[in-house]
Design a protein around this motif. Sequence first.
Motif, PDB file in Angstrom:
ATOM      1  N   SER A 190       0.835  -1.194   0.000  1.00 57.18           N
ATOM      2  CA  SER A 190       0.000   0.000   0.000  1.00 57.18           C
ATOM      3  C   SER A 190       0.871   1.246   0.000  1.00 57.18           C
ATOM      4  CB  SER A 190      -0.949   0.018   1.209  1.00 57.18           C
ATOM      5  OG  SER A 190      -0.259  -0.184   2.422  1.00 57.18           O
ATOM      6  N   ILE A 191       0.284   2.300  -0.529  1.00 64.03           N
ATOM      7  CA  ILE A 191       0.925   3.615  -0.524  1.00 64.03           C
ATOM      8  C   ILE A 191       0.079   4.536   0.340  1.00 64.03           C
ATOM      9  CG2 ILE A 191       1.578   5.624  -1.893  1.00 64.03           C
ATOM     10  CD1 ILE A 191       3.336   3.172  -2.422  1.00 64.03           C
ATOM     11  N   MET A 192       0.663   5.038   1.424  1.00 61.31           N
ATOM     12  CA  MET A 192       0.032   6.096   2.211  1.00 61.31           C
ATOM     13  C   MET A 192       0.683   7.410   1.782  1.00 61.31           C
ATOM     14  SD  MET A 192      -0.389   3.238   4.128  1.00 61.31           S
ATOM     15  CE  MET A 192       1.192   3.119   4.930  1.00 61.31           C
ATOM     16  N   LEU A 193      -0.118   8.255   1.176  1.00 63.82           N
ATOM     17  CA  LEU A 193       0.377   9.534   0.665  1.00 63.82           C
ATOM     18  C   LEU A 193      -0.323  10.656   1.432  1.00 63.82           C
ATOM     19  CD1 LEU A 193       1.986  10.722  -2.035  1.00 63.82           C
ATOM     20  CD2 LEU A 193      -0.355  11.348  -2.633  1.00 63.82           C
ATOM     21  N   VAL A 194       0.459  11.597   1.952  1.00 67.75           N
ATOM     22  CA  VAL A 194      -0.111  12.750   2.640  1.00 67.75           C
ATOM     23  C   VAL A 194      -0.070  13.948   1.698  1.00 67.75           C
ATOM     24  CG1 VAL A 194      -0.166  14.051   4.787  1.00 67.75           C
ATOM     25  CG2 VAL A 194       1.096  11.892   4.686  1.00 67.75           C
ATOM     26  N   ARG A 195      -1.224  14.605   1.541  1.00 70.60           N
ATOM     27  CA  ARG A 195      -1.266  15.833   0.732  1.00 70.60           C
ATOM     28  C   ARG A 195      -1.701  16.980   1.625  1.00 70.60           C
ATOM     29  NH1 ARG A 195      -4.707  18.911  -2.836  1.00 70.60           N
ATOM     30  NH2 ARG A 195      -3.535  19.681  -4.638  1.00 70.60           N
ATOM     31  N   GLY A 196      -0.889  18.011   1.644  1.00 72.56           N
ATOM     32  CA  GLY A 196      -1.160  19.154   2.490  1.00 72.56           C
ATOM     33  C   GLY A 196      -2.161  20.111   1.876  1.00 72.56           C
ATOM     34  N   ALA A 234       3.657   3.461  -8.346  1.00 73.73           N
ATOM     35  CA  ALA A 234       2.464   3.508  -7.501  1.00 73.73           C
ATOM     36  C   ALA A 234       2.317   4.859  -6.819  1.00 73.73           C
ATOM     37  CB  ALA A 234       2.512   2.385  -6.462  1.00 73.73           C
ATOM     38  N   VAL A 235       3.421   5.426  -6.346  1.00 71.54           N
ATOM     39  CA  VAL A 235       3.378   6.740  -5.696  1.00 71.54           C
ATOM     40  C   VAL A 235       2.964   7.812  -6.697  1.00 71.54           C
ATOM     41  CG1 VAL A 235       4.802   8.549  -4.654  1.00 71.54           C
ATOM     42  CG2 VAL A 235       5.005   6.202  -3.847  1.00 71.54           C
ATOM     43  N   THR A 236       3.483   7.710  -7.918  1.00 75.17           N
ATOM     44  CA  THR A 236       3.119   8.685  -8.951  1.00 75.17           C
ATOM     45  C   THR A 236       1.617   8.659  -9.213  1.00 75.17           C
ATOM     46  OG1 THR A 236       5.295   8.531  -9.994  1.00 75.17           O
ATOM     47  CG2 THR A 236       3.487   9.360 -11.352  1.00 75.17           C
ATOM     48  N   LEU A 237       1.042   7.456  -9.291  1.00 76.81           N
ATOM     49  CA  LEU A 237      -0.397   7.342  -9.498  1.00 76.81           C
ATOM     50  C   LEU A 237      -1.159   7.896  -8.301  1.00 76.81           C
ATOM     51  CD1 LEU A 237      -2.909   6.375 -11.023  1.00 76.81           C
ATOM     52  CD2 LEU A 237      -2.572   4.122  -9.954  1.00 76.81           C
ATOM     53  N   ALA A 238      -0.741   7.535  -7.082  1.00 72.83           N
ATOM     54  CA  ALA A 238      -1.429   8.023  -5.889  1.00 72.83           C
ATOM     55  C   ALA A 238      -1.422   9.542  -5.837  1.00 72.83           C
ATOM     56  CB  ALA A 238      -0.778   7.434  -4.637  1.00 72.83           C
ATOM     57  N   ALA A 239      -0.282  10.158  -6.178  1.00 76.94           N
ATOM     58  CA  ALA A 239      -0.192  11.620  -6.180  1.00 76.94           C
ATOM     59  C   ALA A 239      -1.108  12.220  -7.246  1.00 76.94           C
ATOM     60  CB  ALA A 239       1.250  12.049  -6.401  1.00 76.94           C
ATOM     61  N   ARG A 240      -1.172  11.567  -8.395  1.00 76.95           N
ATOM     62  CA  ARG A 240      -2.048  12.040  -9.464  1.00 76.95           C
ATOM     63  C   ARG A 240      -3.508  12.003  -9.024  1.00 76.95           C
ATOM     64  NH1 ARG A 240      -0.727   8.413 -13.794  1.00 76.95           N
ATOM     65  NH2 ARG A 240       1.262   9.512 -13.836  1.00 76.95           N
ATOM     66  N   LEU A 241      -3.895  10.930  -8.348  1.00 77.79           N
ATOM     67  CA  LEU A 241      -5.258  10.816  -7.854  1.00 77.79           C
ATOM     68  C   LEU A 241      -5.542  11.875  -6.793  1.00 77.79           C
ATOM     69  CD1 LEU A 241      -5.551   6.917  -7.462  1.00 77.79           C
ATOM     70  CD2 LEU A 241      -6.244   8.327  -9.411  1.00 77.79           C
ATOM     71  N   ALA A 242      -4.587  12.068  -5.881  1.00 78.33           N
ATOM     72  CA  ALA A 242      -4.768  13.053  -4.810  1.00 78.33           C
ATOM     73  C   ALA A 242      -4.958  14.458  -5.374  1.00 78.33           C
ATOM     74  CB  ALA A 242      -3.581  13.008  -3.855  1.00 78.33           C
ATOM     75  N   HIS A 243      -4.168  14.813  -6.376  1.00 78.15           N
ATOM     76  CA  HIS A 243      -4.296  16.142  -6.982  1.00 78.15           C
ATOM     77  C   HIS A 243      -5.637  16.275  -7.705  1.00 78.15           C
ATOM     78  CE1 HIS A 243      -0.362  17.414  -5.796  1.00 78.15           C
ATOM     79  NE2 HIS A 243       0.278  16.541  -6.552  1.00 78.15           N
ATOM     80  N   ALA A 244      -6.066  15.213  -8.395  1.00 75.48           N
ATOM     81  CA  ALA A 244      -7.341  15.265  -9.120  1.00 75.48           C
ATOM     82  C   ALA A 244      -8.514  15.433  -8.164  1.00 75.48           C
ATOM     83  CB  ALA A 244      -7.521  13.999  -9.959  1.00 75.48           C
ATOM     84  N   GLY A 249      -5.026  15.492   3.399  1.00 72.83           N
ATOM     85  CA  GLY A 249      -4.952  14.448   4.416  1.00 72.83           C
ATOM     86  C   GLY A 249      -4.218  13.235   3.895  1.00 72.83           C
ATOM     87  N   VAL A 250      -4.393  12.108   4.600  1.00 69.26           N
ATOM     88  CA  VAL A 250      -3.755  10.848   4.210  1.00 69.26           C
ATOM     89  C   VAL A 250      -4.677  10.103   3.252  1.00 69.26           C
ATOM     90  CG1 VAL A 250      -2.969   8.584   5.003  1.00 69.26           C
ATOM     91  CG2 VAL A 250      -2.393  10.628   6.322  1.00 69.26           C
ATOM     92  N   LEU A 251      -4.143   9.774   2.087  1.00 69.73           N
ATOM     93  CA  LEU A 251      -4.853   8.964   1.094  1.00 69.73           C
ATOM     94  C   LEU A 251      -4.120   7.636   0.987  1.00 69.73           C
ATOM     95  CD1 LEU A 251      -6.982   8.677  -1.228  1.00 69.73           C
ATOM     96  CD2 LEU A 251      -5.189   9.534  -2.758  1.00 69.73           C
ATOM     97  N   THR A 252      -4.845   6.524   1.079  1.00 65.91           N
ATOM     98  CA  THR A 252      -4.238   5.197   1.005  1.00 65.91           C
ATOM     99  C   THR A 252      -4.684   4.490  -0.261  1.00 65.91           C
ATOM    100  OG1 THR A 252      -4.317   5.054   3.424  1.00 65.91           O
ATOM    101  CG2 THR A 252      -3.865   3.024   2.210  1.00 65.91           C
ATOM    102  N   CYS A 253      -3.731   3.968  -1.007  1.00 67.42           N
ATOM    103  CA  CYS A 253      -4.022   3.179  -2.205  1.00 67.42           C
ATOM    104  C   CYS A 253      -3.360   1.812  -2.046  1.00 67.42           C
ATOM    105  CB  CYS A 253      -3.486   3.867  -3.459  1.00 67.42           C
ATOM    106  SG  CYS A 253      -4.275   5.443  -3.838  1.00 67.42           S
ATOM    107  N   GLU A 254      -4.141   0.762  -2.233  1.00 63.32           N
ATOM    108  CA  GLU A 254      -3.631  -0.602  -2.125  1.00 63.32           C
ATOM    109  C   GLU A 254      -3.346  -1.157  -3.518  1.00 63.32           C
ATOM    110  OE1 GLU A 254      -5.446  -3.137   1.083  1.00 63.32           O
ATOM    111  OE2 GLU A 254      -7.018  -1.611   0.931  1.00 63.32           O
ATOM    112  N   PHE A 255      -2.239  -1.911  -3.627  1.00 61.26           N
ATOM    113  CA  PHE A 255      -1.784  -2.422  -4.914  1.00 61.26           C
ATOM    114  C   PHE A 255      -1.397  -3.900  -4.827  1.00 61.26           C
ATOM    115  CE2 PHE A 255      -0.919   2.120  -5.128  1.00 61.26           C
ATOM    116  CZ  PHE A 255      -1.252   2.459  -6.433  1.00 61.26           C
TER     117      PHE A 255
END
Length: 355
Positions: A190-196, A234-244, A249-255
């Motif tokens: 999983s990728i836990m990505l934090v977006r401020g 995976a991180v690149t995709l998670a960041a793309r989703l978060a920006h869209a 907050g914390v967004l989690t994507c499982e792979f």
Amino acid sequence: MTAIPPGSTIGILGSGQLGRMLGVAAAQLGYRCHIYAPETGPACDVAAAFTQGNYDDPAQLAAFANAVDVITYEFENVDPQCIAHLAPIAPVRPGSLALDISRARPTEKHFVRSHGGTTAPFREAASLAELEAAVAEIGVPSILKTSMFGYDGKGQARLTSPGDAASAWETVAGQPSVLEGFVTFAHEFSIMLVRGLDGSTVPYPAPLNVHRDGILATSTVPAPAPVQAQVETAVTLAARLAHALDYVGVLTCEFFATEEGPVFNEMAPRVHNSGHWTIEGAVTSQFENHIRAICGLPLGSTALTGASVEMDNLIGEEADAWPALLAEGDAHLHLYGKHEARPGRKMGHVTRVRR
């Protein structure tokens, strides 16, 4: 961008263990937490205030929103209409768009594909006839999942032959569902990505996740080399989703880690079980970083505090082993304060940091 300063009150929708750990992190930064939920739960034990109310009660929701400075949620099955009542009064972070998309599996999969992600092959089914047609197209083995409200293996049925369609449809109680083709994978991560609030993003090291009976059993970092080779994608995709999503907050994507690359499984617009290791295993836990993000504070470091970290979930009566776990000395035990240990129920977790 104006930060919400310590001393303010954070509203949390939901009273479960994720809300509890958010509340502890918030308190360490000087914030008060106000829980809103239909029932009491672990989060209430560490909160400054609790409102017992339904998520479709406009008057109660308005009173709650007027009593807090910012609102977040600890589970994704919140009706977006609830957010519609709250958002005009207090900022809700993450916003309703993430809920709209993540609460329905078909919508989520189409969203991920539209942003360049790869998912398992899938077809929607709203009747047994549609399921049988989907089986003919997707094939077996495959898995039927309810379009909404499934978690920890609930609302799912596996099909190993076309003749399983009727029993699978009965298992999901005839609810609108998605049939997914099986993915051959070596590992889950999983990728836990934090977006401020300012749009900056910080990922956590990706954990290797092992499930048992559809429930997360262990998360270990660093993940093995086959996973590490796919983390950047995976991180690149998670960041793309978060920006869209204009996510905060914390967004989690499982792979799934496959020979062809990472295959997206599902998204959780919240802090996540596979990130519990971050409380002791990262410089800044996922819970603290979520609080930092929704309050407009600078994000903290996600670096490891040791050479490796392992988190074990304590399911049901496994939590009864707390005396032995405490006797280990270097095991960090977290019990959620639930009064009844039922099979399949998450009662706590234990983290071990190796230095």
